[in-house]
Design a protein around this motif. Structure first.
Motif, short mmCIF file in Angstrom:
data_model
loop_
_atom_site.label_atom_id
_atom_site.label_comp_id
_atom_site.label_asym_id
_atom_site.label_seq_id
_atom_site.Cartn_x
_atom_site.Cartn_y
_atom_site.Cartn_z
N ARG A 93 67.95 41.09 55.80
CA ARG A 93 66.57 40.02 56.25
C ARG A 93 66.44 38.98 54.67
NH1 ARG A 93 61.97 40.28 53.14
NH2 ARG A 93 60.42 39.43 54.35
N TYR A 94 67.42 39.62 54.05
CA TYR A 94 67.18 38.14 52.94
C TYR A 94 68.26 36.85 53.32
CZ TYR A 94 64.23 40.78 51.22
OH TYR A 94 63.34 41.73 50.48
N ASP A 95 69.23 37.29 54.14
CA ASP A 95 70.06 36.31 54.59
C ASP A 95 69.35 35.73 56.01
OD1 ASP A 95 72.39 37.40 53.04
OD2 ASP A 95 73.10 38.73 54.62
N ARG A 110 56.96 40.73 51.14
CA ARG A 110 58.13 41.85 50.82
C ARG A 110 59.18 41.67 50.09
NH1 ARG A 110 59.23 42.62 57.59
NH2 ARG A 110 58.29 39.58 57.17
N PRO A 111 58.65 41.68 48.49
CA PRO A 111 59.98 41.18 47.91
C PRO A 111 61.63 42.26 47.84
CG PRO A 111 58.32 43.19 46.67
CD PRO A 111 57.45 41.74 48.44
N PRO A 112 62.44 41.52 46.99
CA PRO A 112 63.34 42.86 47.71
C PRO A 112 63.22 43.74 46.24
CG PRO A 112 63.66 40.46 46.47
CD PRO A 112 62.24 40.40 46.94
N LEU A 139 66.55 34.71 55.90
CA LEU A 139 65.45 34.21 55.63
C LEU A 139 66.27 32.91 54.53
CD1 LEU A 139 62.62 36.63 53.66
CD2 LEU A 139 62.54 34.71 55.03
N ASP A 150 57.66 34.95 51.83
CA ASP A 150 56.89 36.20 52.74
C ASP A 150 58.62 36.71 51.55
OD1 ASP A 150 56.79 37.46 54.17
OD2 ASP A 150 59.50 37.28 55.09
N GLY A 151 59.48 36.32 51.18
CA GLY A 151 60.60 36.84 50.42
C GLY A 151 61.24 36.84 49.66
N LEU A 152 60.24 36.59 48.35
CA LEU A 152 59.68 36.88 47.59
C LEU A 152 58.10 37.43 46.55
CD1 LEU A 152 60.44 33.26 45.30
CD2 LEU A 152 61.59 35.17 45.06
N ALA A 161 58.73 31.26 54.48
CA ALA A 161 59.77 32.18 53.82
C ALA A 161 60.08 32.38 52.55
CB ALA A 161 61.46 31.33 54.23
N LEU A 162 59.98 31.50 51.69
CA LEU A 162 60.30 31.48 50.31
C LEU A 162 59.18 32.44 50.08
CD1 LEU A 162 61.81 30.80 47.66
CD2 LEU A 162 60.37 29.65 47.24
#
Length: 80
Positions: free
Chosen positions: A24-26, A72-74, A28, A67-69, A64-65
């Motif tokens: 998913r992070y790739d 739904r953070p890693p 994003l 959402d990723g941070l 996108a940033l």
């Protein structure tokens, strides 16, 4: 140096293995420049000012940033 025989490698299976490693992070990270590219193309087609197209590109990248941070953070890997 080890010599490898690559004559029996199937291209479709290699592509499937590579696609299976994309997470998913790739996606994003790929969305950020793609958002700018789409905004520039739409801006050119609709004859919009550069500032407007950059603002739309920033909006897509920010979504996108964020959402990723934050949404739904890693998480830490479970097997470590």
């Amino acid at each position: 140096m080890v010599q490898r025989d690559i004559t029996g490698i199937d291209l479709e299976s290699r592509l499937a293995d590579y696609a299976a490693t994309i997470d998913r992070y790739d996606l994003l990270l790929g969305l950020i420049p793609a958002g700018f590219a789409v905004a520039v193309l739409v801006g050119r087609l609709l004859d919009l000012p550069v500032e407007t197209t950059l603002l739309w590109g920033v909006a897509i990248a920010a979504i996108a940033l964020l959402d990723g941070l934050f949404v739904r953070p890693p998480t830490k890997p479970r097997n470590v």
